[in-house]
Design a protein around this motif. Structure first.
Motif, PDB file in Angstrom:
ATOM      1  N   ALA A 160       0.808  -1.156  -0.360  1.00 22.19           N
ATOM      2  CA  ALA A 160       0.029  -0.066   0.096  1.00 22.19           C
ATOM      3  C   ALA A 160       0.782   1.202   0.092  1.00 22.19           C
ATOM      4  CB  ALA A 160      -0.954   0.001   1.331  1.00 22.19           C
ATOM      5  N   ALA A 161       2.031   1.196   0.733  1.00 26.85           N
ATOM      6  CA  ALA A 161       2.890   2.476   0.898  1.00 26.85           C
ATOM      7  C   ALA A 161       3.492   2.671  -0.516  1.00 26.85           C
ATOM      8  CB  ALA A 161       3.893   2.037   1.747  1.00 26.85           C
ATOM      9  N   SER A 162       4.055   1.590  -1.502  1.00 27.07           N
ATOM     10  CA  SER A 162       4.498   1.619  -2.578  1.00 27.07           C
ATOM     11  C   SER A 162       3.372   2.397  -3.643  1.00 27.07           C
ATOM     12  CB  SER A 162       5.004   0.565  -3.187  1.00 27.07           C
ATOM     13  OG  SER A 162       5.976  -0.155  -2.351  1.00 27.07           O
ATOM     14  N   HIS A 163       2.214   2.005  -3.428  1.00 28.51           N
ATOM     15  CA  HIS A 163       1.019   2.566  -4.148  1.00 28.51           C
ATOM     16  C   HIS A 163       0.698   3.848  -3.969  1.00 28.51           C
ATOM     17  CE1 HIS A 163      -3.060   1.701  -6.187  1.00 28.51           C
ATOM     18  NE2 HIS A 163      -2.819   3.012  -5.778  1.00 28.51           N
ATOM     19  N   ARG A 164       0.976   4.278  -2.675  1.00 30.78           N
ATOM     20  CA  ARG A 164       0.665   5.659  -2.394  1.00 30.78           C
ATOM     21  C   ARG A 164       1.893   6.445  -2.873  1.00 30.78           C
ATOM     22  NH1 ARG A 164      -0.473   3.207   2.777  1.00 30.78           N
ATOM     23  NH2 ARG A 164      -2.672   2.935   3.003  1.00 30.78           N
ATOM     24  N   ARG A 165       3.101   6.014  -2.844  1.00 31.68           N
ATOM     25  CA  ARG A 165       4.303   6.903  -3.414  1.00 31.68           C
ATOM     26  C   ARG A 165       4.411   7.233  -4.847  1.00 31.68           C
ATOM     27  NH1 ARG A 165       7.143   3.593   0.505  1.00 31.68           N
ATOM     28  NH2 ARG A 165       7.537   2.048  -0.933  1.00 31.68           N
ATOM     29  N   GLY A 166       3.627   6.019  -5.635  1.00 30.00           N
ATOM     30  CA  GLY A 166       3.446   6.464  -7.049  1.00 30.00           C
ATOM     31  C   GLY A 166       2.180   7.516  -7.238  1.00 30.00           C
ATOM     32  N   ARG A 167       1.320   7.091  -6.640  1.00 34.74           N
ATOM     33  CA  ARG A 167       0.298   8.083  -6.819  1.00 34.74           C
ATOM     34  C   ARG A 167       0.456   9.615  -6.173  1.00 34.74           C
ATOM     35  NH1 ARG A 167      -4.820   5.944  -3.734  1.00 34.74           N
ATOM     36  NH2 ARG A 167      -4.010   6.894  -1.784  1.00 34.74           N
ATOM     37  N   ARG A 168       1.355   9.864  -5.456  1.00 37.58           N
ATOM     38  CA  ARG A 168       1.831  11.011  -5.346  1.00 37.58           C
ATOM     39  C   ARG A 168       2.511  11.954  -6.320  1.00 37.58           C
ATOM     40  NH1 ARG A 168       2.549   8.931   0.275  1.00 37.58           N
ATOM     41  NH2 ARG A 168       4.813   8.601  -0.025  1.00 37.58           N
ATOM     42  N   GLU A 172       8.898  -0.215  -9.072  1.00 37.28           N
ATOM     43  CA  GLU A 172       9.155  -0.919  -7.757  1.00 37.28           C
ATOM     44  C   GLU A 172       7.704  -1.283  -7.390  1.00 37.28           C
ATOM     45  OE1 GLU A 172      10.545   0.994  -3.808  1.00 37.28           O
ATOM     46  OE2 GLU A 172       8.703   1.948  -3.976  1.00 37.28           O
ATOM     47  N   LEU A 173       6.594  -0.900  -7.615  1.00 40.57           N
ATOM     48  CA  LEU A 173       5.273  -1.613  -7.392  1.00 40.57           C
ATOM     49  C   LEU A 173       5.030  -2.826  -8.311  1.00 40.57           C
ATOM     50  CD1 LEU A 173       2.741  -1.470  -6.086  1.00 40.57           C
ATOM     51  CD2 LEU A 173       1.646   0.221  -7.770  1.00 40.57           C
ATOM     52  N   THR A 174       5.515  -2.582  -9.447  1.00 37.56           N
ATOM     53  CA  THR A 174       5.412  -3.759 -10.438  1.00 37.56           C
ATOM     54  C   THR A 174       6.056  -4.761 -10.088  1.00 37.56           C
ATOM     55  OG1 THR A 174       5.356  -2.260 -12.479  1.00 37.56           O
ATOM     56  CG2 THR A 174       5.668  -4.623 -12.910  1.00 37.56           C
ATOM     57  N   TYR A 175       7.110  -4.776  -9.603  1.00 40.40           N
ATOM     58  CA  TYR A 175       7.925  -5.908  -9.013  1.00 40.40           C
ATOM     59  C   TYR A 175       7.565  -6.628  -7.773  1.00 40.40           C
ATOM     60  CZ  TYR A 175      11.523  -4.633 -12.634  1.00 40.40           C
ATOM     61  OH  TYR A 175      12.287  -4.567 -13.629  1.00 40.40           O
ATOM     62  N   GLN A 176       6.782  -5.596  -6.749  1.00 42.67           N
ATOM     63  CA  GLN A 176       6.273  -6.024  -5.844  1.00 42.67           C
ATOM     64  C   GLN A 176       5.129  -6.806  -6.035  1.00 42.67           C
ATOM     65  OE1 GLN A 176       5.864  -2.632  -3.673  1.00 42.67           O
ATOM     66  NE2 GLN A 176       8.036  -2.353  -2.622  1.00 42.67           N
ATOM     67  N   VAL A 177       4.186  -6.546  -6.661  1.00 41.18           N
ATOM     68  CA  VAL A 177       3.170  -7.128  -7.217  1.00 41.18           C
ATOM     69  C   VAL A 177       3.636  -8.605  -7.960  1.00 41.18           C
ATOM     70  CG1 VAL A 177       0.944  -7.145  -8.690  1.00 41.18           C
ATOM     71  CG2 VAL A 177       1.420  -4.922  -7.426  1.00 41.18           C
ATOM     72  N   GLU A 178       4.539  -8.478  -8.711  1.00 35.40           N
ATOM     73  CA  GLU A 178       5.151  -9.684  -9.217  1.00 35.40           C
ATOM     74  C   GLU A 178       5.420 -10.832  -8.371  1.00 35.40           C
ATOM     75  OE1 GLU A 178       8.408  -9.468 -12.465  1.00 35.40           O
ATOM     76  OE2 GLU A 178       9.476 -10.135 -10.722  1.00 35.40           O
ATOM     77  N   ARG A 187      -2.773 -10.507 -14.041  1.00 32.57           N
ATOM     78  CA  ARG A 187      -3.215  -9.243 -14.790  1.00 32.57           C
ATOM     79  C   ARG A 187      -2.828  -7.969 -14.482  1.00 32.57           C
ATOM     80  NH1 ARG A 187      -8.108 -12.351 -15.240  1.00 32.57           N
ATOM     81  NH2 ARG A 187      -8.839 -11.203 -13.803  1.00 32.57           N
ATOM     82  N   ARG A 188      -2.838  -7.813 -13.109  1.00 28.26           N
ATOM     83  CA  ARG A 188      -2.483  -6.625 -12.644  1.00 28.26           C
ATOM     84  C   ARG A 188      -0.981  -6.052 -12.799  1.00 28.26           C
ATOM     85  NH1 ARG A 188      -4.070  -2.010 -10.158  1.00 28.26           N
ATOM     86  NH2 ARG A 188      -2.663  -1.078  -8.425  1.00 28.26           N
ATOM     87  N   ARG A 189      -0.283  -7.241 -12.421  1.00 28.36           N
ATOM     88  CA  ARG A 189       1.227  -7.283 -12.775  1.00 28.36           C
ATOM     89  C   ARG A 189       1.560  -6.830 -14.347  1.00 28.36           C
ATOM     90  NH1 ARG A 189       5.645  -8.433 -15.286  1.00 28.36           N
ATOM     91  NH2 ARG A 189       4.055  -9.377 -16.977  1.00 28.36           N
ATOM     92  N   LYS A 190       0.825  -7.362 -15.111  1.00 30.23           N
ATOM     93  CA  LYS A 190       0.980  -7.208 -16.637  1.00 30.23           C
ATOM     94  C   LYS A 190       0.718  -5.603 -17.002  1.00 30.23           C
ATOM     95  CE  LYS A 190       0.756  -9.283 -21.215  1.00 30.23           C
ATOM     96  NZ  LYS A 190       0.093 -10.328 -21.674  1.00 30.23           N
ATOM     97  N   ARG A 191      -0.260  -5.130 -16.193  1.00 29.72           N
ATOM     98  CA  ARG A 191      -0.700  -3.769 -16.720  1.00 29.72           C
ATOM     99  C   ARG A 191       0.299  -2.880 -16.146  1.00 29.72           C
ATOM    100  NH1 ARG A 191      -6.553  -2.251 -14.605  1.00 29.72           N
ATOM    101  NH2 ARG A 191      -6.292  -0.437 -16.116  1.00 29.72           N
ATOM    102  N   LEU A 192       0.780  -3.157 -14.802  1.00 25.01           N
ATOM    103  CA  LEU A 192       1.838  -2.145 -14.293  1.00 25.01           C
ATOM    104  C   LEU A 192       3.023  -2.346 -15.012  1.00 25.01           C
ATOM    105  CD1 LEU A 192       1.312  -2.797 -10.416  1.00 25.01           C
ATOM    106  CD2 LEU A 192       1.181  -0.786 -11.438  1.00 25.01           C
ATOM    107  N   ALA A 193       3.360  -3.236 -15.683  1.00 25.78           N
ATOM    108  CA  ALA A 193       4.534  -3.554 -16.521  1.00 25.78           C
ATOM    109  C   ALA A 193       4.482  -2.810 -17.628  1.00 25.78           C
ATOM    110  CB  ALA A 193       4.761  -5.065 -16.709  1.00 25.78           C
ATOM    111  N   ARG A 194       3.269  -2.809 -18.264  1.00 24.54           N
ATOM    112  CA  ARG A 194       3.104  -1.976 -19.535  1.00 24.54           C
ATOM    113  C   ARG A 194       3.179  -0.498 -19.031  1.00 24.54           C
ATOM    114  NH1 ARG A 194      -2.404  -4.958 -22.263  1.00 24.54           N
ATOM    115  NH2 ARG A 194      -1.215  -6.992 -22.816  1.00 24.54           N
ATOM    116  N   LEU A 195       2.710  -0.140 -17.980  1.00 21.05           N
ATOM    117  CA  LEU A 195       2.960   1.274 -17.745  1.00 21.05           C
ATOM    118  C   LEU A 195       4.111   1.665 -17.414  1.00 21.05           C
ATOM    119  CD1 LEU A 195       2.015   4.281 -16.564  1.00 21.05           C
ATOM    120  CD2 LEU A 195       1.422   3.117 -14.697  1.00 21.05           C
TER     121      LEU A 195
END
Length: 334
Positions: free
Chosen positions: A203-211, A235-241, A253-261
């Motif tokens: 969750a903290a990684s998600h918030r850092r990206g959103r900021r 960072e978030l991509t690899y953590q979800v991975e 699917r979420r990892r793949k979408r983050l990887a595309r981003l």
């Protein structure tokens, strides 16, 4: 740590085993990704070796950040510093490849190169590292500008690339520094480990990206902020991975979408590197200004596309999103 368990993931990816103690699984993932980095053969393929080495170090950094609240302070600080320094020491080995890729991408080509690039990302965003550069082949450029691009490409290609033996020495030195890290981190992790710190870390990684995304949306799309957003998304991509194989189709699917981003933001980062090279290595004048303008226009176009993807992925409750991922993995582990 106990016996190494097969995770079913692609070589080099972070993956939590489907069975065994959570602590052992995290430490195994950390150890294996660093072992993959150290196994790269720069003599056989220097470019690929550097690329895979750097990705593995980034993955290790992401996993360490995820475990920040459960690794002892001293062990965490030492491991984090080592990973950061080893990654930085390989940066120069990659810059030449990046700039060449971008400049080749600015050459005229038939068809819509942007569409081709997006199709490549959709196939597997974890492969390629923007090797071909961001496509801008549908642009009608002046002859003088084309000549400048050609001159810059020729200048770079005339300079010898780092010899494979030199690359191998750099990676070997880095590998030696990576070797003790699994034991160091293991010594700082408590014997009993629950899932709550991982959910909080995700969750903290998600918030850092959103900021960072919000900072850009408020008008600050400067190079450092764009770079920071890309780092946070990686960072978030690899953590979800880490949870993708054991967590099921939704997590994958979420990892793949983050990887595309991440890949989309990578093309923007490569344009930033290339622009700096143009400024440093070409004469001031109308052709240089036109090339910089073209790079900037492509940067803005690519960044706009990436931000659309980022909004759909990051504009959601961070805690709830993280909980869904860790809960899915927890249910499927034995």
């Amino acid at each position: 740590m106990g016996a190494v368990l097969d995770t079913g993931a692609k070589p080099g990816r972070l993956a939590l085993p489907a069975e065994g103690a959570l602590r052992d699984g995290l430490l195994q993932a950390f150890e294996q990704v660093l072992a993959y980095a150290r196994a790269q053969d720069a003599l056989a393929d220097p470019t690929r070796a550097v690329h895979e080495f750097r990705k593995s170090v980034r993955r290790a950094r992401a996993l360490l950040r995820l475990m920040e609240d459960v690794v002892g302070v001293d062990a965490y600080a030492s491991a984090r510093t080592t990973l950061r320094e080893v990654h930085r020491e390989t940066s120069a080995l990659r810059d030449r490849h990046v700039v060449l890729g971008v400049l080749h991408g600015l050459a005229p080509a038939d068809g819509d190169a942007d569409a081709d690039a997006d199709a490549d990302v959709g196939a597997d965003a974890d492969v390629g590292a923007n090797a071909g550069g961001p496509g801008t082949g549908d642009m009608d450029r002046p002859v003088g500008l084309a000549a400048l691009v050609g001159t810059l490409v020729a200048t770079i290609e005339a300079e010898p690339a780092p010899e494979a033996a030199v690359v191998a020495q750099v990676l070997a030195r880095g590998g030696q520094r990576l070797e003790p890290l699994p034991r160091l981190v293991a010594g700082g992790v408590p014997r009993r480990l629950g899932w709550d710190p991982l959910t909080a870390g995700l969750a903290a990684s998600h918030r850092r990206g959103r900021r960072r995304l919000r900072q850009i949306e408020r008008g600050d799309d400067s190079d450092p902020v764009v770079h920071a957003l890309r780092k946070r998304v990686k960072e978030l991509t690899y953590q979800v991975e880490l949870f993708a194989e054991v967590g099921g189709a939704r997590v994958r699917r979420r990892r793949k979408r983050l990887a595309r981003l991440s890949e989309a933001l990578g093309t923007v980062a490569d344009l930033i590197v290339a622009r700096a090279y143009v400024v440093e290595h070409s004469r001031p004048g109308s052709d240089q200004a036109a090339l910089i303008e073209e790079v900037e226009r492509t940067r803005a176009k690519r960044l706009g596309r990436a931000l659309g993807r980022a909004e759909s992925l990051l504009d959601r409750p961070a805690r709830a999103s993280a909980r869904k991922i860790t809960r899915a993995a927890r249910k499927r582990r034995r």
